[in-house]
Every structure is written in C-alpha cells, then in structure tokens.
Scaffold this active site. Structure first.
Site, mmCIF file in Angstrom:
data_model
loop_
_atom_site.group_PDB
_atom_site.id
_atom_site.type_symbol
_atom_site.label_atom_id
_atom_site.label_comp_id
_atom_site.label_asym_id
_atom_site.label_seq_id
_atom_site.Cartn_x
_atom_site.Cartn_y
_atom_site.Cartn_z
ATOM 1 N N GLY A 20 0.852 -1.195 0.000
ATOM 2 C CA GLY A 20 0.000 0.000 0.000
ATOM 3 C C GLY A 20 0.879 1.234 0.000
ATOM 4 O O GLY A 20 1.453 1.599 1.036
ATOM 5 N N GLY A 22 0.146 4.359 -0.399
ATOM 6 C CA GLY A 22 -0.646 5.586 -0.261
ATOM 7 C C GLY A 22 0.059 6.549 0.676
ATOM 8 O O GLY A 22 1.284 6.560 0.771
ATOM 9 N N ARG A 23 -0.753 7.326 1.400
ATOM 10 C CA ARG A 23 -0.147 8.378 2.224
ATOM 11 C C ARG A 23 0.633 7.812 3.411
ATOM 12 O O ARG A 23 1.743 8.243 3.685
ATOM 13 C CB ARG A 23 -1.233 9.351 2.667
ATOM 14 C CG ARG A 23 -1.762 10.117 1.439
ATOM 15 C CD ARG A 23 -2.397 11.386 1.817
ATOM 16 N NE ARG A 23 -3.805 11.216 2.119
ATOM 17 C CZ ARG A 23 -4.665 12.218 2.187
ATOM 18 N NH1 ARG A 23 -4.267 13.455 1.987
ATOM 19 N NH2 ARG A 23 -5.922 12.000 2.464
ATOM 20 N N VAL A 24 0.039 6.830 4.100
ATOM 21 C CA VAL A 24 0.765 6.245 5.236
ATOM 22 C C VAL A 24 1.967 5.448 4.727
ATOM 23 O O VAL A 24 3.086 5.599 5.220
ATOM 24 C CB VAL A 24 -0.152 5.331 6.087
ATOM 25 C CG1 VAL A 24 0.637 4.699 7.227
ATOM 26 C CG2 VAL A 24 -1.341 6.105 6.644
ATOM 27 N N ARG A 93 -11.013 6.276 5.860
ATOM 28 C CA ARG A 93 -12.419 6.690 5.995
ATOM 29 C C ARG A 93 -12.618 8.127 5.535
ATOM 30 O O ARG A 93 -11.664 8.906 5.452
ATOM 31 C CB ARG A 93 -12.895 6.523 7.433
ATOM 32 C CG ARG A 93 -12.170 7.358 8.443
ATOM 33 C CD ARG A 93 -12.790 7.191 9.810
ATOM 34 N NE ARG A 93 -11.854 7.524 10.868
ATOM 35 C CZ ARG A 93 -12.218 7.804 12.100
ATOM 36 N NH1 ARG A 93 -13.494 7.802 12.440
ATOM 37 N NH2 ARG A 93 -11.310 8.095 13.018
ATOM 38 N N THR A 130 -3.836 -0.999 8.359
ATOM 39 C CA THR A 130 -5.144 -0.737 7.741
ATOM 40 C C THR A 130 -6.282 -0.832 8.764
ATOM 41 O O THR A 130 -6.276 -1.703 9.643
ATOM 42 C CB THR A 130 -5.377 -1.761 6.604
ATOM 43 O OG1 THR A 130 -4.253 -1.752 5.742
ATOM 44 C CG2 THR A 130 -6.641 -1.448 5.820
ATOM 45 N N ASN A 131 -7.268 0.026 8.628
ATOM 46 C CA ASN A 131 -8.443 0.044 9.511
ATOM 47 C C ASN A 131 -9.610 -0.772 8.967
ATOM 48 O O ASN A 131 -9.713 -0.926 7.755
ATOM 49 C CB ASN A 131 -8.915 1.501 9.687
ATOM 50 C CG ASN A 131 -8.158 2.209 10.778
ATOM 51 O OD1 ASN A 131 -7.896 1.643 11.826
ATOM 52 N ND2 ASN A 131 -7.803 3.469 10.521
ATOM 53 N N HIS A 186 -8.525 0.300 18.504
ATOM 54 C CA HIS A 186 -8.259 1.589 17.859
ATOM 55 C C HIS A 186 -9.602 2.147 17.363
ATOM 56 O O HIS A 186 -9.950 2.053 16.200
ATOM 57 C CB HIS A 186 -7.296 1.381 16.690
ATOM 58 C CG HIS A 186 -6.845 2.644 16.037
ATOM 59 N ND1 HIS A 186 -6.348 3.715 16.734
ATOM 60 C CD2 HIS A 186 -6.797 3.005 14.724
ATOM 61 C CE1 HIS A 186 -6.021 4.670 15.892
ATOM 62 N NE2 HIS A 186 -6.284 4.274 14.662
HETATM 63 N N1 LIG Z 1 -3.783 1.990 12.471
HETATM 64 C C1 LIG Z 1 -3.754 3.301 12.449
HETATM 65 O O1 LIG Z 1 -3.490 3.948 13.471
HETATM 66 C C2 LIG Z 1 -4.003 4.033 11.176
HETATM 67 C C3 LIG Z 1 -4.607 3.400 10.129
HETATM 68 N N2 LIG Z 1 -4.812 4.031 8.940
HETATM 69 C C4 LIG Z 1 -5.423 3.259 7.870
HETATM 70 O O2 LIG Z 1 -4.405 2.907 6.931
HETATM 71 C C5 LIG Z 1 -5.012 2.687 5.644
HETATM 72 C C6 LIG Z 1 -4.237 3.483 4.596
HETATM 73 O O3 LIG Z 1 -4.402 4.873 4.805
HETATM 74 P P1 LIG Z 1 -3.808 5.919 3.745
HETATM 75 O O4 LIG Z 1 -2.418 5.559 3.408
HETATM 76 O O5 LIG Z 1 -4.120 7.271 4.285
HETATM 77 O O6 LIG Z 1 -4.738 5.623 2.489
HETATM 78 P P2 LIG Z 1 -4.403 5.895 0.942
HETATM 79 O O7 LIG Z 1 -5.697 5.841 0.204
HETATM 80 O O8 LIG Z 1 -3.554 7.096 0.809
HETATM 81 O O9 LIG Z 1 -3.519 4.615 0.551
HETATM 82 C C7 LIG Z 1 -4.022 3.330 0.460
HETATM 83 C C8 LIG Z 1 -3.266 2.645 -0.660
HETATM 84 O O10 LIG Z 1 -3.651 1.266 -0.701
HETATM 85 C C9 LIG Z 1 -3.620 0.893 -2.070
HETATM 86 N N3 LIG Z 1 -4.355 -0.346 -2.270
HETATM 87 C C10 LIG Z 1 -5.706 -0.539 -2.325
HETATM 88 N N4 LIG Z 1 -5.971 -1.837 -2.557
HETATM 89 C C11 LIG Z 1 -4.784 -2.471 -2.636
HETATM 90 C C12 LIG Z 1 -4.410 -3.816 -2.861
HETATM 91 N N5 LIG Z 1 -5.332 -4.773 -3.047
HETATM 92 N N6 LIG Z 1 -3.102 -4.123 -2.891
HETATM 93 C C13 LIG Z 1 -2.158 -3.170 -2.707
HETATM 94 N N7 LIG Z 1 -2.452 -1.868 -2.512
HETATM 95 C C14 LIG Z 1 -3.741 -1.527 -2.462
HETATM 96 C C15 LIG Z 1 -4.238 2.075 -2.779
HETATM 97 O O11 LIG Z 1 -3.949 2.047 -4.180
HETATM 98 C C16 LIG Z 1 -3.583 3.230 -2.051
HETATM 99 O O12 LIG Z 1 -2.377 3.640 -2.684
HETATM 100 C C17 LIG Z 1 -6.476 3.105 5.812
HETATM 101 O O13 LIG Z 1 -7.273 1.976 6.025
HETATM 102 C C18 LIG Z 1 -6.461 3.986 7.044
HETATM 103 O O14 LIG Z 1 -7.697 4.049 7.685
HETATM 104 C C19 LIG Z 1 -4.405 5.318 8.744
HETATM 105 C C20 LIG Z 1 -3.800 6.013 9.766
HETATM 106 C C21 LIG Z 1 -3.588 5.445 11.079
HETATM 107 O O1 LIG Z 2 -8.862 8.103 11.852
HETATM 108 C C1 LIG Z 2 -8.587 7.423 10.845
HETATM 109 O O2 LIG Z 2 -9.426 7.026 10.038
HETATM 110 C C2 LIG Z 2 -7.159 7.046 10.627
HETATM 111 C C3 LIG Z 2 -6.659 6.540 11.913
HETATM 112 O O3 LIG Z 2 -6.895 5.417 12.300
HETATM 113 C C4 LIG Z 2 -6.078 7.509 12.828
HETATM 114 O O4 LIG Z 2 -5.603 8.578 12.405
HETATM 115 O O5 LIG Z 2 -6.090 7.234 14.024
#
Ligand SMILES: NC(=O)C1=CN([C@@H]2O[C@H](COP(=O)(O)OP(=O)(O)OC[C@H]3O[C@@H](n4cnc5c(N)ncnc54)[C@H](O)[C@@H]3O)[C@@H](O)[C@H]2O)C=CC1
Ligand SMILES: O=C([O-])CC(=O)C(=O)O
EC number: 1.1.1.37
Length: 323
Positions: A20, A22-24, A93, A130-131, A186
C-alpha cells in the site's frame, strides 16, 4: 544484520516491504529510509505510483545522506525475503464514517495482501496498519497462520502519542517529557490510561484537574476523526508513519521497547481469541512478551468493553462471508 532465529540469511541488509503506497505507506517508506533502518520495497495495486514514489525518494538520497535502496513495484515477488512486512493497503475513511465502516472493503484487501506477502517472505514479522485496525490484524493473523509474536497491529503507539501531545499542549511542556499509554481497540472505545500518564515521572493527576484530564482523554479518543474532519479527504499519515517506524526500529535494532501493540490475546487480561492493544516488548522476534498491568476495576472493564466491540466486528465479518 537481522534475521529471524530460525531463518536462513536471505539478504545482507534488512528489507521492509510496505504493501500500500498511499499516504501512510509512502511516508513510512521515507521515514525508514531516512532513518537508515532498512531497504524498502513499496508495493501498490496501482501501476506507476509505487515506482514513481520510489524514484522520488531515491532522488533525495544524496541530500538526506543515506544509501538505502527503495524499490517500487506491483509484483509481490519483489518483496521476497523481507524481514518486516507492513500492510497499509486499503481505503481510509471519509468524514462522518467510523473506522468500522471500512470493514467490508478493507478485509478483502488485507487478507489477500497478507496471503501474497507471506508466500514470498515466510520468516517476516507483519505489522498491520489498515483500519479497522484490530479486526484487520486478526484477519491477517488467520490468513498467514503466523505465531502471534510475528503479527501485530499499529495503533497504541499513535494513540499514546496523541494523548502525550494533548497533555504537553495543555501544560506547555516539551512533548518528549510526557509519557502516556493508550490500550484497547483503535476506535471510540480505546482506553487511555490517565493513571499511568506522567511528565518526567510526575503523574498528570498532580498537574491537571479531573475535568481537564477527561477532556484530553476524549480528544485522544477522537484524534483520528478530528484530522479526517479537518482534511475532508483521507486521514492522518505523518504521525501514523512515525508510530509504525518506531515499531519497525524496535524490532530491527532489537531495542526491546515497551509499547502498546495490538496482539492476539490468549488469556492475558482474561481475554481470549481477540486482537487488542496491550503493552508489549518489541525486539528481534517481534513481540518478545506481553506485559500484564495491574488495572483498576474500571480500567479492566473498559478494556473488556473495547475487546467486545472487536469481537462483534470479527463476527460481523464472518456473517458477511456466509451471506
Ligand atoms: N492503524 C492506524 O493507526 C491508522 C490506520 N490508517 C489506515 O491505513 C489505511 C491506509 O491509509 P492511507 O495511506 O491514508 O490511504 P491511501 O488511500 O492514501 O492509501 C491506500 C493505498 O492502498 C492501495 N491499495 C488498495 N488496494 C490495494 C491492494 N489490493 N493491494 C495493494 N495496494 C492496495 C491504494 O492504491 C492506495 O495507494 C487506511 O485503512 C487507514 O484508515 C491510517 C492512519 C492510522
Ligand atoms: O482516523 C482514521 O481514520 C485514521 C486513523 O486510524 C487515525 O488517524 O487514528
């Protein structure tokens, strides 16, 4: 040089695969490379994105003064022999959504990513981001069949960093002087442990009144949503990437840091067959041990309520599959 005790030496340098981009995921790649922790393989389903990001990060190497390899790919074979796999693939989300609303879409993505990644890196330690985090970690644990010390979720380090930030802002002290721990799932039912929060050893209960502490606890519980509401498109990624890189660092450098980590519980805190955040020591073997704190009755009850919400979502996923 790092390798699992039972694994052959697969690479001269440690390698972290991030699924993945993406941003994270991309921010984590930057943190890991610029901290000189490991080479990075950045994988995404979208063609061109991980390759472009990897090239961009490589072009910064001379300025940032590190020499780590960064590969962008759409092919799991390129992640082969990674010591750590981080799963960030999936949807973030939108405003108004809870993390649990992502269950259906992200479960399929995470299960598939976990299965593909373990096939190429059978000795890796997995960190799920991932969430909804705790359920995704549970499903990745099931999909990989890994022993529980080698698969964990990142959330508690981030939630604790938020709690520490809000305490530091309130008191006007250096954030690094504040130490706090957030347990549980979380989500809205996370369990910030105010009783254990200190500023250089001084309990915050001696520095702040109960109403103020409760306000900071609530802001912590709402920390992710606060950023989602402000940004409107996606959520936090700088602090999540920092929190994940801290876990990666503790594992690769065998630092044995004691951090809140989401792990499959087998009776600790009287909880079984659920993934939830508790204090763990992180080292070369992944989770080296789970620490059982002496919780008060209300803290224990809050942890159990939090665990129930995760179990309910695991059941929801099972019934979605059967329907
Ligand atoms: N555990 C935590 O504390 C946190 C969890 N998250 C979660 O992390 C996840 C990612 O967040 P972001 O990076 O902001 O999202 P994002 O949308 O910027 O990146 C997600 C990436 O996953 C890719 N992707 C989708 N399906 C895929 C697959 N089958 N195989 C490979 N890559 C695939 C997308 O193309 C995208 O580049 C979200 O579910 C978010 O809620 C985000 C921040 C904190
Ligand atoms: O809030 C969200 O959807 C992303 C996340 O888990 C966090 O920043 O804690």
């Amino acid at each position: 040089m790092f390798s699992s005790p039972d694994s052959p030496i697969l690479h001269c340098l440690p390698r972290v695969a991030i699924i993945g981009a993406g941003r994270v995921g991309s921010t984590l790649a930057q943190r890991i490379a610029e901290k000189n922790l490991a080479d990075v393989v950045l994988l995404d389903i979208v063609e061109g994105i991980p390759q472009g990001l990897a090239l961009d990060l490589l072009e910064a190497r001379g300025i940032e003064l590190h020499n780590r390899q960064i590969i962008g790919t759409n092919n799991y074979a390129d992640t082969s022999g990674s010591q750590i796999v981080v799963i960030t693939a999936g949807f973030p989300r939108k405003p108004g959504m809870s993390r649990d609303d992502l269950l259906r879409t992200n479960a399929k993505i995470v299960i598939e990513a976990a299965k593909q990644a373990i096939a190429y890196s059978p000795y890796a330690i997995f960190i799920v981001v991932t969430n909804p985090l705790d359920v995704m970690t549970y499903l990745a644990w099931e999909a990989t069949g890994l022993p529980r010390n080698r698969i964990m979720g990142m959330a508690g380090v981030l939630d604790s960093a938020r709690f520490e930030t809000f305490i530091a802002l309130e008191l006007g002290v250096l954030p690094a002087d504040v130490k706090a721990m957030v347990l549980g799932s979380h989500g809205d039912l996370m369990v910030p442990l105010s009783r254990y929060a200190t500023v250089n050893g001084i309990p915050i209960t001696q520095l702040l009144d109960a109403v103020t502490i409760e306000r900071l606890v609530e802001r912590t519980r709402n920390g992710g949503a606060e950023i989602v509401e402000l940004m409107q498109t996606g959520g936090a990624f700088f602090a999540p990437a920092s929190a994940t890189s801290l876990m990666v660092e503790s594992i690769l450098l065998n630092q044995s840091r004691l951090l809140p980590v989401s792990i499959y519980l087998q009776g600790e805190y009287d909880l079984k067959d659920v993934v939830i955040g508790v204090p763990c020591r992180l080292g070369l073997n992944g989770i080296e041990s789970v620490i059982e704190l002496n919780l008060s009755d209300s803290e224990r009850e809050a942890l159990h309520i939090s665990a129930k919400s995760v179990q309910k979502n695991i059941e929801r996923w099972r019934s979605l599959q059967n329907s």
